[in-house]
Motif scaffolding. Structure first.
Motif, short mmCIF file in Angstrom:
data_model
loop_
_atom_site.label_atom_id
_atom_site.label_comp_id
_atom_site.label_asym_id
_atom_site.label_seq_id
_atom_site.Cartn_x
_atom_site.Cartn_y
_atom_site.Cartn_z
N LEU A 208 49.65 28.54 33.42
CA LEU A 208 48.78 27.99 32.38
C LEU A 208 48.00 26.79 32.90
O LEU A 208 46.84 26.57 32.53
CB LEU A 208 49.61 27.59 31.16
CG LEU A 208 50.28 28.74 30.41
CD1 LEU A 208 51.22 28.22 29.33
CD2 LEU A 208 49.24 29.67 29.79
N ALA A 209 48.65 26.00 33.77
CA ALA A 209 47.99 24.81 34.32
C ALA A 209 46.82 25.16 35.22
O ALA A 209 45.84 24.40 35.31
CB ALA A 209 49.00 23.95 35.08
N VAL A 210 46.91 26.29 35.91
CA VAL A 210 45.80 26.71 36.79
C VAL A 210 44.83 27.64 36.05
O VAL A 210 44.00 28.29 36.66
CB VAL A 210 46.31 27.38 38.08
CG1 VAL A 210 47.16 26.41 38.88
CG2 VAL A 210 47.11 28.65 37.78
N GLU A 211 44.98 27.69 34.72
CA GLU A 211 44.05 28.39 33.84
C GLU A 211 43.95 29.88 34.14
O GLU A 211 42.86 30.44 34.29
CB GLU A 211 42.66 27.73 33.90
CG GLU A 211 42.68 26.30 33.40
CD GLU A 211 41.32 25.62 33.48
OE1 GLU A 211 40.43 26.16 34.16
OE2 GLU A 211 41.15 24.56 32.86
N ILE A 212 45.11 30.52 34.24
CA ILE A 212 45.09 31.98 34.35
C ILE A 212 44.53 32.59 33.07
O ILE A 212 43.97 33.68 33.09
CB ILE A 212 46.51 32.53 34.66
CG1 ILE A 212 46.40 34.01 35.07
CG2 ILE A 212 47.45 32.33 33.49
CD1 ILE A 212 47.69 34.59 35.59
N VAL A 213 44.70 31.86 31.95
CA VAL A 213 44.05 32.23 30.69
C VAL A 213 42.82 31.34 30.55
O VAL A 213 42.94 30.13 30.46
CB VAL A 213 44.98 32.02 29.49
CG1 VAL A 213 44.27 32.38 28.19
CG2 VAL A 213 46.26 32.82 29.65
N PRO A 214 41.62 31.90 30.57
CA PRO A 214 40.40 31.09 30.49
C PRO A 214 40.37 30.27 29.20
O PRO A 214 40.87 30.72 28.16
CB PRO A 214 39.27 32.12 30.50
CG PRO A 214 39.89 33.36 31.07
CD PRO A 214 41.32 33.34 30.67
N PRO A 215 39.81 29.06 29.25
CA PRO A 215 39.69 28.25 28.03
C PRO A 215 38.90 28.98 26.95
O PRO A 215 37.91 29.64 27.24
CB PRO A 215 38.94 27.00 28.51
CG PRO A 215 39.16 26.94 29.99
CD PRO A 215 39.26 28.37 30.44
N LEU A 216 39.36 28.86 25.73
CA LEU A 216 38.68 29.50 24.61
C LEU A 216 37.53 28.61 24.15
O LEU A 216 37.75 27.43 23.83
CB LEU A 216 39.66 29.75 23.46
CG LEU A 216 40.85 30.66 23.78
CD1 LEU A 216 41.79 30.75 22.59
CD2 LEU A 216 40.37 32.05 24.17
N ARG A 217 36.32 29.15 24.13
CA ARG A 217 35.16 28.35 23.76
C ARG A 217 34.99 28.23 22.25
O ARG A 217 34.47 27.25 21.74
CB ARG A 217 33.90 28.97 24.37
CG ARG A 217 33.95 29.11 25.89
CD ARG A 217 34.12 27.77 26.56
NE ARG A 217 34.17 27.90 28.03
CZ ARG A 217 34.42 26.88 28.84
NH1 ARG A 217 34.64 25.67 28.34
NH2 ARG A 217 34.45 27.08 30.15
N SER A 218 35.40 29.26 21.55
CA SER A 218 35.21 29.28 20.10
C SER A 218 36.28 28.46 19.39
O SER A 218 37.48 28.60 19.67
CB SER A 218 35.25 30.73 19.59
OG SER A 218 35.39 30.77 18.19
#
Length: 242
Positions: A208-218
């Motif tokens: 999660l720290a290396v953003e395997i899930v991309p940040p949610l923009r909405s």
């Protein structure tokens, strides 16, 4: 985002994890499986430590010696105070043999190996868990062993291109999770107390720290994801048996 930026959402998760464990030990019915708060805490630790190491590595300021100094300043003063208070109380309220056992536990805490000690004491004739005043320190042992191993491993992983970095962390997470599943059936004490079967939780936080899930923009998606997350956490402290 700096490695030292305050995260109120993380503190909220920490409060939930700690409250769940305390409520479980006090037999508060809505938290009948509140022990999973420890699992939540491991994920948080993996996230925070990875975020710090990665940010400092990118900035060229990471130092393993400085990393350990920060860990020592954060953990040791509270640990020493807790150990002194516990041992003083043990001398007053426990039987001599139990006091000696408490002293042995304290030494293992100082060596960050109390989880290994408690795992080794799972024999038929061993004392009940309720008679071990430092039993709660087993999770600190797991975290500190992770801290000893992970910084050097992280430096090697972060030196790779992103796809290999993610693949390495996923491989660690999957291997540890499979070990946990198997070991829980055949060696449940080892699965509970020892780092290999717990590493997947810390590795999940690292992913999660290396953003395997991309940040949610909405904004709506963020609120929806947070709501689902809290529903899942609320369910997790109720659905499992001791």
């Amino acid at each position: 985002m700096s490695s030292t930026e305050y995260r109120p959402d993380i503190d909220c998760l920490r409060a939930f994890a700690v409250s769940s464990v305390i409520a479980f030990h006090y037999d508060i019915s809505p938290f009948r499986s509140g022990y999973v708060g420890v699992d939540v805490f491991f994920v948080i630790s993996g996230f925070l430590i990875t975020r710090i190491i990665r940010a400092e590595t990118r900035a060229g300021t990471f130092s393993i010696a400085a990393f350990y100094r920060r860990r020592a300043r954060r953990i040791l003063p509270a640990a020493f105070a807790m150990l002194c208070a516990t041992l003083l109380a043990a001398c007053v309220v426990l039987l001599p043999q139990q006091t000696l056992s408490a002293a042995q536990q304290a030494l293992s805490v100082l060596a960050f190996s109390s989880n290994i000690l408690f795992w080794s004491q799972q024999g038929y004739f061993d004392a009940a868990a309720i008679t071990k005043p430092l039993l709660h320190t087993w999770s600190l042992g797991v975290e500190e062993q992770y801290y000893f191993i992970f910084p050097a491993l992280a430096l090697a992983i972060f030196a790779r291109r992103r796809s290999l970095m993610l693949a390495s962390l996923v491989a660690i997470c999957v291997a540890s999770f499979l070990l946990c599943v198997v070991q829980t059936r055949i060696q449940p004490a080892a699965a509970f107390y020892l780092l290999p079967a717990r590493a997947w939780q810390l590795a999940l936080g690292a992913l999660l720290a290396v953003e395997i899930v991309p940040p949610l923009r909405s904004q709506r998606l963020r609120i929806g994801a947070a709501t689902l997350g809290w529903i899942a956490l609320g369910a997790s402290v109720n659905v499992f048996s001791p």
